[in-house]
Design a protein around this motif. Structure first.
Motif, PDB file in Angstrom:
ATOM      1  N   ALA A 122       0.828  -1.212   0.000  1.00 18.16           N
ATOM      2  CA  ALA A 122       0.000   0.000   0.000  1.00 18.16           C
ATOM      3  C   ALA A 122       0.860   1.258   0.000  1.00 18.16           C
ATOM      4  CB  ALA A 122      -0.926  -0.010   1.220  1.00 18.16           C
ATOM      5  N   ILE A 123       1.892   1.283   0.836  1.00 18.85           N
ATOM      6  CA  ILE A 123       2.760   2.464   0.907  1.00 18.85           C
ATOM      7  C   ILE A 123       3.533   2.649  -0.392  1.00 18.85           C
ATOM      8  CG2 ILE A 123       4.791   3.447   2.043  1.00 18.85           C
ATOM      9  CD1 ILE A 123       3.785   2.240   4.656  1.00 18.85           C
ATOM     10  N   SER A 124       4.034   1.554  -0.972  1.00 18.54           N
ATOM     11  CA  SER A 124       4.816   1.672  -2.202  1.00 18.54           C
ATOM     12  C   SER A 124       3.965   2.184  -3.362  1.00 18.54           C
ATOM     13  CB  SER A 124       5.453   0.325  -2.553  1.00 18.54           C
ATOM     14  OG  SER A 124       4.466  -0.659  -2.824  1.00 18.54           O
ATOM     15  N   ILE A 125       2.722   1.765  -3.417  1.00 21.90           N
ATOM     16  CA  ILE A 125       1.838   2.233  -4.496  1.00 21.90           C
ATOM     17  C   ILE A 125       1.484   3.703  -4.310  1.00 21.90           C
ATOM     18  CG2 ILE A 125      -0.472   1.978  -5.507  1.00 21.90           C
ATOM     19  CD1 ILE A 125      -0.229  -1.032  -5.006  1.00 21.90           C
ATOM     20  N   ALA A 126       1.313   4.105  -3.051  1.00 20.13           N
ATOM     21  CA  ALA A 126       0.897   5.487  -2.762  1.00 20.13           C
ATOM     22  C   ALA A 126       2.063   6.425  -2.517  1.00 20.13           C
ATOM     23  CB  ALA A 126      -0.018   5.488  -1.540  1.00 20.13           C
TER      24      ALA A 126
ATOM     25  N   LEU B 176      12.656   5.310   0.803  1.00 17.64           N
ATOM     26  CA  LEU B 176      13.639   4.655  -0.065  1.00 17.64           C
ATOM     27  C   LEU B 176      13.653   3.126   0.059  1.00 17.64           C
ATOM     28  CD1 LEU B 176      16.823   6.941  -0.063  1.00 17.64           C
ATOM     29  CD2 LEU B 176      15.337   6.383  -1.994  1.00 17.64           C
ATOM     30  N   PRO B 177      13.418   2.560   1.253  1.00 18.00           N
ATOM     31  CA  PRO B 177      13.428   1.089   1.350  1.00 18.00           C
ATOM     32  C   PRO B 177      12.255   0.409   0.644  1.00 18.00           C
ATOM     33  CG  PRO B 177      13.821   2.095   3.505  1.00 18.00           C
ATOM     34  CD  PRO B 177      13.361   3.186   2.596  1.00 18.00           C
ATOM     35  N   PHE B 178      11.229   1.169   0.290  1.00 14.98           N
ATOM     36  CA  PHE B 178      10.052   0.579  -0.343  1.00 14.98           C
ATOM     37  C   PHE B 178      10.266   0.450  -1.859  1.00 14.98           C
ATOM     38  CE2 PHE B 178       8.577   2.217   3.645  1.00 14.98           C
ATOM     39  CZ  PHE B 178       7.598   1.323   4.053  1.00 14.98           C
ATOM     40  N   PRO B 179       9.628  -0.550  -2.487  1.00 11.28           N
ATOM     41  CA  PRO B 179       9.789  -0.730  -3.939  1.00 11.28           C
ATOM     42  C   PRO B 179       9.498   0.557  -4.708  1.00 11.28           C
ATOM     43  CG  PRO B 179       8.647  -2.613  -2.998  1.00 11.28           C
ATOM     44  CD  PRO B 179       8.775  -1.596  -1.890  1.00 11.28           C
ATOM     45  N   PRO B 180      10.381   0.950  -5.637  1.00 10.30           N
ATOM     46  CA  PRO B 180      10.218   2.213  -6.376  1.00 10.30           C
ATOM     47  C   PRO B 180       9.162   2.129  -7.478  1.00 10.30           C
ATOM     48  CG  PRO B 180      12.185   1.079  -7.126  1.00 10.30           C
ATOM     49  CD  PRO B 180      11.640   0.260  -5.989  1.00 10.30           C
ATOM     50  N   VAL B 181       7.939   1.932  -7.043  1.00 10.20           N
ATOM     51  CA  VAL B 181       6.826   1.782  -7.972  1.00 10.20           C
ATOM     52  C   VAL B 181       6.631   3.035  -8.825  1.00 10.20           C
ATOM     53  CG1 VAL B 181       4.301   1.588  -8.071  1.00 10.20           C
ATOM     54  CG2 VAL B 181       5.613   0.046  -6.602  1.00 10.20           C
ATOM     55  N   SER B 182       6.714   4.206  -8.195  1.00 10.11           N
ATOM     56  CA  SER B 182       6.439   5.447  -8.918  1.00 10.11           C
ATOM     57  C   SER B 182       7.455   5.713 -10.026  1.00 10.11           C
ATOM     58  CB  SER B 182       6.421   6.633  -7.939  1.00 10.11           C
ATOM     59  OG  SER B 182       7.672   6.763  -7.282  1.00 10.11           O
TER      60      SER B 182
ATOM     61  N   ILE C  10       2.347  10.453  -1.218  1.00  6.87           N
ATOM     62  CA  ILE C  10       2.866  10.717   0.125  1.00  6.87           C
ATOM     63  C   ILE C  10       4.005  11.731   0.064  1.00  6.87           C
ATOM     64  CG2 ILE C  10       4.043   9.697   2.104  1.00  6.87           C
ATOM     65  CD1 ILE C  10       2.564   7.074   1.481  1.00  6.87           C
ATOM     66  N   ILE C  11       4.898  11.570  -0.914  1.00  8.45           N
ATOM     67  CA  ILE C  11       6.042  12.484  -1.059  1.00  8.45           C
ATOM     68  C   ILE C  11       5.569  13.888  -1.404  1.00  8.45           C
ATOM     69  CG2 ILE C  11       8.083  12.974  -2.463  1.00  8.45           C
ATOM     70  CD1 ILE C  11       8.492   9.923  -2.664  1.00  8.45           C
ATOM     71  N   GLU C  12       4.500  14.005  -2.202  1.00  8.46           N
ATOM     72  CA  GLU C  12       3.967  15.322  -2.553  1.00  8.46           C
ATOM     73  C   GLU C  12       3.462  16.069  -1.323  1.00  8.46           C
ATOM     74  OE1 GLU C  12       1.015  14.762  -5.524  1.00  8.46           O
ATOM     75  OE2 GLU C  12       2.455  14.341  -7.133  1.00  8.46           O
ATOM     76  N   LYS C  13       2.970  15.323  -0.327  1.00 12.07           N
ATOM     77  CA  LYS C  13       2.474  15.955   0.899  1.00 12.07           C
ATOM     78  C   LYS C  13       3.623  16.504   1.743  1.00 12.07           C
ATOM     79  CE  LYS C  13      -1.886  14.950   0.247  1.00 12.07           C
ATOM     80  NZ  LYS C  13      -2.917  16.001   0.039  1.00 12.07           N
TER      81      LYS C  13
ATOM     82  N   ASN D  23       8.037  16.439   1.512  1.00  9.94           N
ATOM     83  CA  ASN D  23       9.217  15.988   0.763  1.00  9.94           C
ATOM     84  C   ASN D  23      10.171  15.133   1.598  1.00  9.94           C
ATOM     85  OD1 ASN D  23      10.521  16.093  -1.845  1.00  9.94           O
ATOM     86  ND2 ASN D  23      12.164  17.213  -0.811  1.00  9.94           N
ATOM     87  N   ILE D  24      10.070  15.249   2.935  1.00 11.89           N
ATOM     88  CA  ILE D  24      10.954  14.463   3.793  1.00 11.89           C
ATOM     89  C   ILE D  24      10.734  12.962   3.615  1.00 11.89           C
ATOM     90  CG2 ILE D  24       9.363  14.475   5.768  1.00 11.89           C
ATOM     91  CD1 ILE D  24      11.816  14.647   7.595  1.00 11.89           C
ATOM     92  N   PHE D  25       9.511  12.589   3.207  1.00  9.99           N
ATOM     93  CA  PHE D  25       9.197  11.178   3.013  1.00  9.99           C
ATOM     94  C   PHE D  25       9.955  10.582   1.826  1.00  9.99           C
ATOM     95  CE2 PHE D  25       5.306  12.399   5.394  1.00  9.99           C
ATOM     96  CZ  PHE D  25       5.443  11.489   6.435  1.00  9.99           C
ATOM     97  N   LYS D  26      10.516  11.440   0.972  1.00  8.48           N
ATOM     98  CA  LYS D  26      11.292  10.952  -0.167  1.00  8.48           C
ATOM     99  C   LYS D  26      12.423  10.047   0.294  1.00  8.48           C
ATOM    100  CE  LYS D  26      13.943  12.614  -4.156  1.00  8.48           C
ATOM    101  NZ  LYS D  26      14.406  13.816  -4.904  1.00  8.48           N
ATOM    102  N   TRP D  27      13.041  10.382   1.421  1.00 11.54           N
ATOM    103  CA  TRP D  27      14.160   9.597   1.953  1.00 11.54           C
ATOM    104  C   TRP D  27      13.666   8.461   2.838  1.00 11.54           C
ATOM    105  CZ3 TRP D  27      17.862  10.965  -1.021  1.00 11.54           C
ATOM    106  CH2 TRP D  27      17.947  12.282  -1.476  1.00 11.54           C
TER     107      TRP D  27
END
Length: 234
Positions: free
Chosen positions: A164-168, A184-190, A172-175, A177-181
């Protein structure tokens, strides 16, 4: 011996009948999804990529759960190394993924579901996307299968949270930017899905940079899962 183990694993998976729910759901979803014709090419393939991600996570966890501890130890004795056991499992998963990927890509072409005629760039991106979404599913499934998680229910909940987190993750990063880092451990779906738009269809510098990260991520996690597997089975 390793090829024999792969055949044994594949036949064991078929005999277990655990393939029926994920494969039936995936194929049924593909047929249902393409009931109507005139659908956009890349956004439709993006949906089937995500579906393959979910299903291959399910398949990978089933494949890794085929043997009990005693049977697993017997296989360790017969195989040249424990690594062959792990890689044999992965080969079986990728064989199943290749079948589902073929269905997902070819079926809409056979029934002319798309509003435009697919070009080589469409098919190339579709193959690339489905291949790595399948790889992400196998990585997530095998990661939690080889982690020291005591509760099977907790493992499945963790898997669904990661998916769920990897798809969204892009939203999440748009909300913040700190979440960008942090993500990182989640699959780079985007990094794959951003290239699945008919309006901005191109294979340029940005695509190759994203593809390099996707390949690097997959390689690192395969190494990590190998380490986890050795630690769990020593």
């Amino acid at each position: 011996m390793v090829s024999g183990f792969i055949r044994y694993q594949f036949s064991s998976y078929i005999r277990s009948l655990t393939f029926i729910p994920p494969l039936t759901i995936f194929i049924g979803w593909i047929i249902l999804f393409y009931t109507y014709s005139g659908v956009p090419i890349m956004s439709s393939y993006a949906v089937t990529c995500i579906s393959l991600y979910l299903v291959m996570t399910w398949v990978a966890m089933n494949v890794f759960a085929l043997e009990g501890e005693s049977e697993k130890n017997l296989l360790f004795v017969q195989l040249p190394s424990k690594k062959d056991y792990l890689w044999g499992k992965w080969v079986v998963c990728f064989l199943i993924a290749s079948i589902l990927e073929f269905i997902a890509i070819v079926y809409p072409l056979l029934i002319n579901s798309f509003k435009e005629t697919p070009q080589l760039v469409h098919i190339s991106l579709a193959i690339y996307g489905h291949l790595f979404f399948a790889a992400f599913g196998i990585i997530v499934g095998s990661f939690f299968s080889n982690s020291k998680v005591e509760s099977k229910r907790f493992a499945w909940l963790s898997v669904m949270l990661v998916i769920a987190i990897s798809i969204a993750q892009e939203g999440i990063i748009e909300k913040a930017n700190i979440f960008k880092w942090l993500l990182l451990p989640f699959p780079p779906v985007s990094q794959i899905l951003r290239h699945f738009t008919d309006e901005a269809l191109s294979i340029g510098k940005n695509f190759w940079m994203d593809a390099a990260w996707v390949v690097f991520y997959s390689f690192i996690y395969l190494l990590l899962i190998t380490r986890l597997f050795y630690r769990k089975e020593r």
